[in-house]
Write an enzyme that holds these catalytic residues in place. Structure first.
Site, mmCIF file in Angstrom:
data_model
loop_
_atom_site.group_PDB
_atom_site.id
_atom_site.type_symbol
_atom_site.label_atom_id
_atom_site.label_comp_id
_atom_site.label_asym_id
_atom_site.label_seq_id
_atom_site.Cartn_x
_atom_site.Cartn_y
_atom_site.Cartn_z
ATOM 1 N N SER A 2 0.774 -1.182 0.077
ATOM 2 C CA SER A 2 0.009 -0.147 0.031
ATOM 3 C C SER A 2 0.875 1.168 0.027
ATOM 4 O O SER A 2 1.730 1.319 -0.901
ATOM 5 C CB SER A 2 -0.925 -0.111 1.218
ATOM 6 O OG SER A 2 -2.000 1.053 1.057
ATOM 7 N N ASP A 33 -2.144 6.250 -4.302
ATOM 8 C CA ASP A 33 -1.064 5.554 -3.749
ATOM 9 C C ASP A 33 -0.601 4.584 -4.500
ATOM 10 O O ASP A 33 -1.172 4.221 -5.548
ATOM 11 C CB ASP A 33 -1.498 5.341 -2.404
ATOM 12 C CG ASP A 33 -2.448 4.325 -2.197
ATOM 13 O OD1 ASP A 33 -3.190 3.912 -3.186
ATOM 14 O OD2 ASP A 33 -2.546 3.413 -1.177
ATOM 15 N N ASP A 52 -0.597 1.352 -4.636
ATOM 16 C CA ASP A 52 -1.530 0.339 -5.378
ATOM 17 C C ASP A 52 -3.126 0.813 -5.539
ATOM 18 O O ASP A 52 -3.709 0.141 -5.893
ATOM 19 C CB ASP A 52 -1.784 -0.850 -4.303
ATOM 20 C CG ASP A 52 -2.384 -0.492 -2.794
ATOM 21 O OD1 ASP A 52 -2.277 0.598 -2.621
ATOM 22 O OD2 ASP A 52 -3.296 -1.346 -2.340
ATOM 23 N N ASP A 77 -5.505 2.180 -4.252
ATOM 24 C CA ASP A 77 -6.776 2.150 -3.751
ATOM 25 C C ASP A 77 -7.029 3.424 -2.674
ATOM 26 O O ASP A 77 -8.144 3.420 -2.197
ATOM 27 C CB ASP A 77 -7.011 0.999 -2.747
ATOM 28 C CG ASP A 77 -5.905 0.932 -1.619
ATOM 29 O OD1 ASP A 77 -4.948 1.689 -1.559
ATOM 30 O OD2 ASP A 77 -5.729 -0.119 -0.687
#
Length: 567
Positions: A143, A298, A300, A302
């Protein structure tokens, strides 16, 4: 030390690991940190520093986790069907390697692996699990953590991150394994050639973009916007630019230093759109481009953060503020268009702002609160679907910059978030307003709810002990006042008890190590150890009659937070 010596004696097939182990041979504390425990597997899967050791992310810990997942899936495959797992990765270092190693272990255990051939957002993994009718999913990502981290998010067949029950079951399987002797694998290329592993085709990617576009709010082009966008060297660029093109946003400048995937994140050591430092390159570019909005996703993809052009100054908006704005915008537009469903529902978390309550009341929206973690919001979407009323769902959001306005996935989605934020900015621009103007109108109407987050890091084995000691102390010694305000109610989500005065009521949410204190002035403070990082988070919510009064309350509460933890 025994485990360290064992790793040294084994012929490791990643030469970097042996070299790394030898480099710390005279550092007992470093050896202890690498081997004092196994990297914990929970509802967030695995997350840790990349490196050698049982408490690190490497091919051996990834293989062992995947073997545990395979054993769990095979054990519960009572129908004897061909099982399958979808796999994705973002731009993190060793992401491609860990994805292929996961596929190789699954293939050796008779489970078909579907892999995205390119880096993709986490929500695209959630989508693929359901679209391809898989039994589980794996997303290799850490993340928004710093570059030294990687991680391994596990998903159930519903596209949600695994629940406590499934996580516990997988963990039990993992713990029963020897990291070297008990893991089955075949070469990845062999798995691919035999059809035991297969790359996910463009059809699934297109279906994902179509699904996001399907929950567009405006129904007309948002072509009056000018944007600066940064994917923060992550996985968002392709999908975000495609969806913005679909809704008519053409004038986009991508931050050049952060445009391409790079797991070292050279211009933002902490690639988190919640913090100003990560957005600095974008903010610098805004000075010359002068867009309406800076958009940042960000690694990833999400989470999405924004900065708004307010008379030439770029104002960063919080996740709570954007969540409030989105709920009001969606409700207002659907009401204007005559598409508001009967008995609408919005879902947020216990640590998110209470300001949504007033908006919900005005539009007749039911607010459902869940524990932190978007899987719980996903559960509520699934519940509405099972009741035959998926149309009731309007929005799910977390204060940590996660949003979802449709049920096509079961995780927060910055592709969708980018789309609806841009539609909202376009809508208000037509009215001669910025998003800062819009939130100020809502503050005037519903009160000045200001929020802040305090992070307290606790590294290593001693840090974990310190965190546990602090939570145990607070659990048995609830404060009578915080920041000069009397505590009028406290909630212990681990014990499932809410106390107000002499009255105790049961909390019906799943158990979680979270403590909440409500104050006499309408403010609240929540203490929660992070599920993915060695830190305690304290969420502050201050409510005042003016912005200045709210800011003053938050400042007092920030000071009190440190005192509360005894630091």
């Amino acid at each position: 030390m025994t485990e360290y010596e064992r790793w040294l004696s084994v012929e490791l097939d990643d030469p970097d690991l042996k070299e790394e182990l030898l480099s710390v041979k005279d550092q007992p504390e470093e050896i202890n940190d690498r081997f004092y425990r196994d990297l914990a597997f929970g509802t967030g899967g695995l997350r840790g520093v990349i490196g050698a050791g049982t408490n690190r992310m490497n091919v051996y810990t990834v293989r062992k986790a995947t073997q545990g997942l395979a054993n769990y899936l095979n054990k519960h495959n009572t129908e004897g069907k061909l099982l399958s797992v979808a796999i994705a990765h973002d731009s993190r270092n060793k992401g491609v390697l860990f994805s292929k190693e996961s596929a190789a272990v699954l293939a050796a255990n008779g489970i078909k692996a579907y892999l995205y051939p390119q880096l993709m957002p986490t929500p695209a993994l959630s989508f693929a699990v359901r679209h391809l009718h898989c039994d589980a999913g794996i997303c290799v990502t850490a993340s928004h953590n710093p570059a030294k981290y990687n991680g391994y998010k596990a998903y159930g067949n519903d596209g949600c991150q695994v629940t406590e029950g499934m996580a516990d079951g997988i963990m039990a399987e993992i713990e029963a394994l020897d990291i070297f002797a008990d893991v089955k694998k075949i070469p990845f290329e062999e798995a691919l050639a035999s059809g035991k592993a297969e790359y996910i085709g463009e059809e699934t990617v297109n279906a994902f973009i179509d699904a996001v576009y399907g929950v567009s709010i405006l129904g007309k082009p948002a072509d009056n916007l000018k944007l600066v966008y940064t994917p923060l060297n992550g996985s968002g660029k392709m999908c975000v630019l495609r969806i913005l093109d679909r809704i008519g946003v053409k004038n986009i400048t991508v931050v050049p230093e952060q445009s391409e995937p790079d797991g070292n994140f050279p211009t933002c050591p902490y690639p988190n759109p919640e913090i100003r430092e990560a957005l600095q390159k974008g903010l610098d570019l805004c000075k010359t481009v002068k867009p309406d909005l800076l958009l940042a996703t960000d690694p990833d993809c999400d989470r999405v953060g924004i900065a708004v052009n307010q008379h030439g100054e770029y104002v960063l908006m919080t996740g709570n503020e954007v969540g409030i704005l989105l709920l009001n915008f969606i409700a207002q537009c659907k009401t204007e268009l005559g598409t508001m469903p009967k008995d609408p529902v919005a879902v947020t978390t216990i640590v998110s702002t209470d300001m949504v309550n007033g908006i919900a009341k005005d539009y007749g929206i039911e607010i459902r609160r869940t524990l932190t973690g978007f899987k719980y919001i996903g559960d509520q979407i699934a519940l509405l679907e099972s009741e035959g009323h998926p149309e009731r769902y309007l929005l799910g959001f977390e204060e940590s910059y996660g949003y979802l306005s449709g049920g096509y996935v079961r995780d927060k989605d910055a592709v969708d978030g980018s789309m609806i934020i841009c539609e909202m900015a376009s809508y208000y621009k037509e009215k001669g307003m910025t998003l800062v103007d819009a939130i100020n109108v809502l503050y005037e109407k519903y009160g000045y709810y200001k929020n802040a987050l305090c992070n307290f890091a606790f590294e290593g084995e001693d840090g974990m002990k310190k965190m546990n000691s602090i939570m145990d102390h607070l659990r048995h010694n609830a404060p009578a006042e915080i920041a000069g305000f009397k505590v009028v109610g406290d909630s212990d989500y681990q014990l499932s008890v809410r106390t107000e005065g002499a009255e105790k009521t049961e909390i019906t949410l799943p158990k979680s190590n979270v403590l909440e204190y409500r104050l006499e002035n309408g403010s609240k403070l929540i203490v929660r150890p992070s599920g993915t990082e060695p830190k305690i988070k304290i969420y502050l919510s201050g409510k005042g009659k003016t912005a200045a009064e709210s800011d003053e309350i938050i400042a007092k509460m920030e000071k009190a937070a440190t005192e509360l933890l005894g630091l």
